[in-house]
Design a protein around this motif. Structure first.
Motif, mmCIF file in Angstrom:
data_model
loop_
_atom_site.group_PDB
_atom_site.id
_atom_site.type_symbol
_atom_site.label_atom_id
_atom_site.label_comp_id
_atom_site.label_asym_id
_atom_site.label_seq_id
_atom_site.Cartn_x
_atom_site.Cartn_y
_atom_site.Cartn_z
ATOM 1 N N GLN A 44 0.823 -1.209 0.000
ATOM 2 C CA GLN A 44 0.000 0.000 0.000
ATOM 3 C C GLN A 44 0.859 1.261 0.000
ATOM 4 O O GLN A 44 2.068 1.202 0.244
ATOM 5 C CB GLN A 44 -0.900 -0.001 1.238
ATOM 6 C CG GLN A 44 -1.965 -1.073 1.179
ATOM 7 C CD GLN A 44 -2.697 -1.201 2.508
ATOM 8 O OE1 GLN A 44 -2.185 -1.774 3.468
ATOM 9 N NE2 GLN A 44 -3.900 -0.658 2.558
ATOM 10 N N SER A 45 0.213 2.368 -0.207
ATOM 11 C CA SER A 45 0.918 3.655 -0.195
ATOM 12 C C SER A 45 1.448 3.960 1.204
ATOM 13 O O SER A 45 0.837 3.593 2.209
ATOM 14 C CB SER A 45 -0.030 4.773 -0.623
ATOM 15 O OG SER A 45 0.550 6.016 -0.319
ATOM 16 N N ASN A 50 1.259 6.661 2.551
ATOM 17 C CA ASN A 50 0.252 7.513 3.201
ATOM 18 C C ASN A 50 -0.643 6.711 4.144
ATOM 19 O O ASN A 50 -0.956 7.146 5.241
ATOM 20 C CB ASN A 50 -0.654 8.175 2.152
ATOM 21 C CG ASN A 50 0.113 9.057 1.204
ATOM 22 O OD1 ASN A 50 1.341 9.082 1.247
ATOM 23 N ND2 ASN A 50 -0.585 9.783 0.344
ATOM 24 N N ARG A 81 9.338 3.268 2.707
ATOM 25 C CA ARG A 81 8.116 3.464 3.502
ATOM 26 C C ARG A 81 8.338 3.324 5.001
ATOM 27 O O ARG A 81 7.731 4.045 5.809
ATOM 28 C CB ARG A 81 7.030 2.492 3.016
ATOM 29 C CG ARG A 81 6.479 2.838 1.634
ATOM 30 C CD ARG A 81 5.428 1.843 1.189
ATOM 31 N NE ARG A 81 5.998 0.503 1.102
ATOM 32 C CZ ARG A 81 5.298 -0.617 1.119
ATOM 33 N NH1 ARG A 81 3.974 -0.564 1.231
ATOM 34 N NH2 ARG A 81 5.893 -1.787 1.028
ATOM 35 N N LYS A 107 6.415 13.478 2.835
ATOM 36 C CA LYS A 107 6.683 13.004 1.473
ATOM 37 C C LYS A 107 7.945 13.647 0.912
ATOM 38 O O LYS A 107 8.739 13.000 0.242
ATOM 39 C CB LYS A 107 5.495 13.337 0.561
ATOM 40 C CG LYS A 107 4.184 12.709 0.989
ATOM 41 C CD LYS A 107 3.999 11.321 0.452
ATOM 42 C CE LYS A 107 3.324 11.367 -0.887
ATOM 43 N NZ LYS A 107 2.906 10.007 -1.296
ATOM 44 N N GLU A 114 2.090 -0.095 -10.025
ATOM 45 C CA GLU A 114 2.374 -0.606 -8.678
ATOM 46 C C GLU A 114 1.995 -2.082 -8.615
ATOM 47 O O GLU A 114 1.031 -2.501 -9.256
ATOM 48 C CB GLU A 114 1.590 0.203 -7.631
ATOM 49 C CG GLU A 114 2.022 1.664 -7.617
ATOM 50 C CD GLU A 114 1.208 2.549 -6.665
ATOM 51 O OE1 GLU A 114 0.300 2.022 -5.976
ATOM 52 O OE2 GLU A 114 1.486 3.763 -6.614
ATOM 53 N N SER A 139 5.370 0.417 -4.402
ATOM 54 C CA SER A 139 4.269 1.285 -3.998
ATOM 55 C C SER A 139 4.638 2.726 -4.335
ATOM 56 O O SER A 139 5.820 3.025 -4.526
ATOM 57 C CB SER A 139 4.058 1.208 -2.493
ATOM 58 O OG SER A 139 4.024 -0.111 -2.070
ATOM 59 N N ASP A 140 3.652 3.607 -4.315
ATOM 60 C CA ASP A 140 3.898 5.040 -4.486
ATOM 61 C C ASP A 140 4.691 5.327 -5.760
ATOM 62 O O ASP A 140 5.707 6.043 -5.737
ATOM 63 C CB ASP A 140 4.642 5.599 -3.258
ATOM 64 C CG ASP A 140 3.846 5.389 -1.974
ATOM 65 O OD1 ASP A 140 2.682 5.814 -1.945
ATOM 66 O OD2 ASP A 140 4.382 4.796 -1.026
ATOM 67 N N ILE A 170 2.019 9.500 -8.870
ATOM 68 C CA ILE A 170 1.679 10.514 -7.870
ATOM 69 C C ILE A 170 1.674 11.889 -8.526
ATOM 70 O O ILE A 170 0.741 12.676 -8.371
ATOM 71 C CB ILE A 170 2.689 10.460 -6.702
ATOM 72 C CG1 ILE A 170 2.505 9.148 -5.938
ATOM 73 C CG2 ILE A 170 2.514 11.662 -5.785
ATOM 74 C CD1 ILE A 170 3.577 8.886 -4.901
ATOM 75 N N ALA A 217 -1.260 2.899 -11.746
ATOM 76 C CA ALA A 217 -1.530 3.775 -10.599
ATOM 77 C C ALA A 217 -1.993 5.163 -11.010
ATOM 78 O O ALA A 217 -2.201 6.026 -10.167
ATOM 79 C CB ALA A 217 -0.276 3.866 -9.734
#
Lengths: 686, 686
Positions: A428-429, A431, A477, A498, A543, A572-573, A578, A673
């Motif tokens: 997962q992200s 975030n 992360r 970030k 992703e 991820s991310d 993004i 994504a």
């Protein structure tokens, strides 16, 4: 204004411009208190360090490593080589002092204070553990202009919010060699994590050399295990970096590896002992929750476990021992009349009661070695000693409210830590994890109850990672989650995190973390050593499938399968995703032509990317699986470009159809994504 | 022509086009015999391996590793996991048979035969060592089109030309961790090298844990050493890959580390034993030839060495032990009246005679452990037993004709190997090494004398390498030298080698070799994590200073200095430099406008590169040292562009002045490798 004043004004201005601002600092975790002052400490090649006070030798290793990292990053050629005792360089610019020897573990004083002035840097800490944290902060503080490196003048005083700041690494599903463990320990120390929970045993392998139980590695490790010397070496390496290692031997479930070596203590029912052979267990190659479980009714089970603990415990000087205890579905217990009879005889109503009986039998075995027990939340029962730590892991995915068992444990008087929310293998992200505090805002707890919540732990389950890409799953992360564990909740700020995370991610390379370089390596293999820029472009908007949707049912891939595929290079991310999704939001709000132009640039890039991938695939079979995805994106991009250019009537149904293909998650184990951005564009076309 | 015939013709043509040609094969070393046949073996996911015959377990490990590498490269998801015994899969497509258990060492039968037909691959070898070679050849044979991977039908029968095909790694100057050793062992096996000469001790460090001589690691290793278990582990790892490890303890010179722990056996003269302290040795931090030397007149010297050998020998089951013996200048011997008296008493005329006395004392100490002695050429004396191997290393750099001692040793009845010509730390082009055959063409030798020349050894001295860039110094050049050691001299072909080397270089990543990825990592650090393309462009036309001209006098850098600079990212055989220099030659011969246009493209690229580097340097101090170089190149490029475009009168003296700056080798420890091309352009302008 005369000339002199003019010069002074210029100097003042240039000083004002060069004054470091708080937003420039890329500290992670963010310290508890920081006060920036004017001016800076300019780093020169005569830079030296001096250590005073009462110190554990780990501070010498730590400071020598600090010097080498600073040297490597700045190319300064410091003359000071190895720091071996206190007060070697009384006139050094960096003065380090600690009051007493620290010991690695929970509830140690980890606080530190850094004061930087234009000609001196002072680190003061109660213990050398605090000193190590200070040195990591100092490395993160390094600034530069075009010609020089410097530290901004400031005062930092810092200490952790939670005392247990852990990372769990599963080395059973995919074995991780010594160097992988060491570099991840370095990275943990860099972000002030202090507990490495080492998941050493599971259905897919037993990873500890036991001199008295050789069958475990001979039959259940495929030759992939740590020798006792390697374990001691890693424990020492971690200790030198202020990190406690907590080993886990997961029982009574997740026991296929143990039972591959010792089938006689398994719960599978054998009517005729001659049939024994048929009930033999074999080491698991797939992923999932499996039935092999230790037999709690068999005295031999406890004898064997006791002997195992007798040999494993001395390898780990720390106070805690993790006994697992999770995901025992009790299927083999239910199907075994002998165990059923045992349950009846002991008046156990449920398998949980039977498991509690089993767990309580382990307490004295570990007490004998001065170990406190930690176990996954399933071990919780009213008879466990109050020193036990309940490891809370279930959440919405498992049908429980997040952290329910954490609150329950604290209220029942147990110490507890949280992993729900920090399952980084779910891809997962960052975030999602960063916005999951250990103690939910709505929790109503007394001070005592709150104090029992020791901290949190990131979990890196290794079904789908190898030593080549595990770093890219853990980092960056985990650095953001480390901030959640260390910093004041007031410092938690998504946008700032970030920005700082990008910096920290780059700096992790210094410690050997391979997340940046191995991504490119996997792409080179896929491209058959052709140009990788188009594959990289695609990977920056893709992703890996999330939350266990990859490797459906756990049987598509086996533990020895090649994890050298496109999804294994993606993370991820995804960076361009993004950027693109934010760009679309901005454009739809502000309708600025330059933003539309950037969107169009992306669309054109993806059209070219697909044609380039088609071209490259002529000499690279491993590119084929991504082509349907890049084809769909290229088709949609073309239509969107037409739409923006008003070249033809907008055909929403065609756009939706093309979008559905992009969003299908059916190709190459990845998801695109940028779908949220693409969808918003389509929705807003008219 | 009817339709059916047309189809047949098409099939025939497409088959003809898909027929693998000998030039397509990227084998290195090139096999002794190869016969390509029509057709191919298509690789599918049901691919399996079966092993028969009398085998050493190393063939199971080797074949399992082969399967995983093939799987990783093709993403095939083979179902066969670990191969653990013979005849597990009698119907497998790949059938491997060996006749007897091989043993790792010199003069083993390493031959193998591979036969590939459309539905079966057969490997036959006398020993499992041959099988391992065959599996590496098979991996190199893998071809692909757009959708599939296949092996071309063929028959290869192969065997080595020389039996000693070595690589020496110096872990004393810069310690190399276990994982560095292991990945280089993997790479050695991939190119059929079979001897790892492990230079474990030198002035800068002692790297072996001795349980009975703890002072050696405590005082002379900075904590960087191999435990005995690690050594055994590496020896086993090498054995599993068919590689013999030959340890070296370099005596009586290069002895600073030993003497740091045991100054009492040093040759420094002490008038008054109370002065002992002043004569103490300290571990060397610089590079060069130093005076600390063991005292050959002191019985304690031999007692200590004997005890050291007693503990070290059992760690290495192989037959050979390297005692060094090089570069003993005898300065401390000459200055010590006790040693002078000893010389006189024994009637030794020269220090060489004294060293021979010393060397002969070691023979029985090693014989006791069944070891034959190998030593650098200085150990040669008439009394050495004939089993001794003379390691020839001196050449023109040292004032001797290349390989003189090799021929002398062979003629005197000693076995011998050659390293002169294979000093890869000199950072020369692979061409230089590849064109230096072990036995010089002009040598006149009898068959017996020739047979005494066992082979060659690449030497990787580590003054200027760290674990982060050692791979880029060893590889890919060592692969080409390995061909010189293995293949028939008729197969030695520079142009073909260069093409195949590129392929082999890429494939080495599969084995963990970090030469590609760590170059980019160092550049990211230099650029402060900005875009690295301009730094990469510059690094592709720059080579590190050669033949010990970097680190002048050995004192500019210390062993703990940061080797994270631009020169550390550059390599020999800078790729764009080779291309540019060839392009210039071609243009000057053929004068084709498209070649001039490509030259202009390079010049423009270098002009942009410099301005980009200036821009990047605003936030990256480590870029500053390369700017004078890129500036000079940019200036010269501009003038050359003007000249080509006839925009102004050609000013030769200006061009020569600008060229001289480019060619000065004064910046950032590198030389501009395009100077020969640039010079030719200037010379031909008029």
């Amino acid at each position: 204004m005369n000339f002199k004043n003019f010069i002074i004004l210029i100097l003042f201005c240039s000083n004002a411009f060069s004054q470091t601002k708080i937003e420039q600092l890329n500290l992670m975790p963010w310290p508890q208190n920081i006060a920036l002052n004017e001016g800076k400490f300019l780093l020169k090649s005569n830079f030296k360090v001096n250590i005073t006070g009462v110190v554990n030798p780990r501070v010498f290793t730590g400071t020598t490593n600090f010097l080498r990292r600073l040297d490597g990053r700045t190319g300064m050629f410091f003359s000071q080589g190895y720091i071996k005792k206190t007060n070697e360089e009384p006139n050094a610019q960096l003065q380090i002092n600690s009051l007493k020897k620290g010991s690695v573990g929970i509830n140690e004083d980890e606080s530190y204070k850094i004061e930087i002035t234009s000609n001196k840097i002072t680190i003061n800490a109660t213990t050398d553990i605090g000193v190590l944290h200070a040195l990591e902060t100092l490395l993160q503080l390094l600034q530069n202009d075009s010609n020089s490196f410097y530290f901004p003048n400031l005062i930092i005083s810092d200490f952790p919010t939670f005392t247990w700041r852990g990372l769990m690494i599963d080395v059973a599903r995919h074995f991780q060699p010594v160097d992988v463990m060491k570099r991840n320990i370095d990275a943990m120390a860099a972000v002030k994590l202090n507990v490495l929970h080492w998941h050493l045993v599971d259905d897919q392998g037993w990873r500890i050399e036991l001199k008295n139980k050789k069958k475990l590695t001979e039959l259940a490790s495929d030759g992939n295990y740590y020798t006792q010397e390697e374990i001691k070496n890693i424990v020492k390496y971690a200790d030198e970096r202020g990190i406690l290692i907590v080993p886990e031997i997961d029982v009574p479930g997740h026991a296929t590896a143990i039972l591959t070596a010792y089938p006689e203590i398994g719960s599978k029912y054998v009517k005729d002992p001659k049939e024994q052979k048929q009930t033999q267990y074999t080491i698991e190659r797939n992923a999932g929750v499996f039935t092999p479980t230790l037999d709690p009714s068999n005295p031999e089970t406890y004898k064997l476990l006791s002997e195992i603990f007798d040999e494993v415990c001395p390898l780990f000087p720390g106070k805690y021992f993790h006994i697992g205890g999770d995901e025992n579905e009790g299927k083999d217990w239910d199907a075994n009349p002998v165990i059923q009879k045992f349950k009846e005889k002991n008046n156990f109503k449920t398998n949980h009661e039977l498991q509690s009986f089993f767990t309580l039998k382990l307490v004295p075995m570990l007490k004998k070695h001065n170990k406190e027990i930690i176990g996954w939340e399933e071990i919780m029962n009213d008879k466990m000693p109050k020193g036990t730590i309940i490891h809370s892991w279930k959440g919405p995915n498992e049908g429980s409210p997040a952290g329910e068992s954490l609150i329950n444990a604290a209220k029942k008087g147990y110490k507890t830590i949280l992993s729900n929310g920090y399952y980084i293998d779910l891809m997962q992200s960052v975030n999602d994890h960063y916005l999951s505090p250990i103690i939910p805002k709505e929790a109503v707890l007394t001070k005592e109850e709150k104090d029992r919540i020791l901290g949190g732990e990131v979990t890196m389950w290794s079904e789908l990672v190898t030593s080549k890409n595990i770093d890219s799953r853990i980092w960056p992360r985990t650095a953001a989650i480390a901030e959640l564990f260390w910093s004041n909740e007031k410092a938690i700020n998504l946008k700032s995190m970030k920005k700082r995370l990008q910096f920290v991610s780059n700096r992790l390379e210094e410690l050997g973390i391979s997340h940046i370089k191995n991504k490119k390596m996997i792409l080179r293999n896929i491209s058959n050593y052709q140009d990788i820029s188009s594959l990289e472009n695609l990977s920056n908007i893709c992703e890996p499938l999330k939350i266990y949707t990859r490797n459906k049912g756990g049987t598509e891939y086996q533990m020895f399968s090649p994890f050298t595929l496109f999804a294994d290079a993606c993370t991820s991310d995804a960076s361009n995703a993004i950027d693109f999704n934010e760009l679309v939001d901005k454009y739809l709000q502000e309708k600025k032509p330059e933003d539309l132009s950037r969107i169009n640039h992306y669309l054109k890039k993806w059209i070219f990317m697909h044609s380039d991938l088609v071209h490259l695939s002529e000499n690279a079979p491993l590119i084929q699986p991504v082509l349907p995805l890049s084809q769909s994106l290229s088709n949609l991009s073309k239509e969107l470009l037409f739409a923006f250019e008003d070249k033809k009537q907008i055909d929403k149904s065609l756009l939706n159809e093309l979008f559905a293909k992009c969003n299908s998650k059916n190709y190459a184990d990845v998801e695109l994504a940028i779908c949220s951005g693409l969808e918003k564009i389509i929705d807003n076309l008219n």
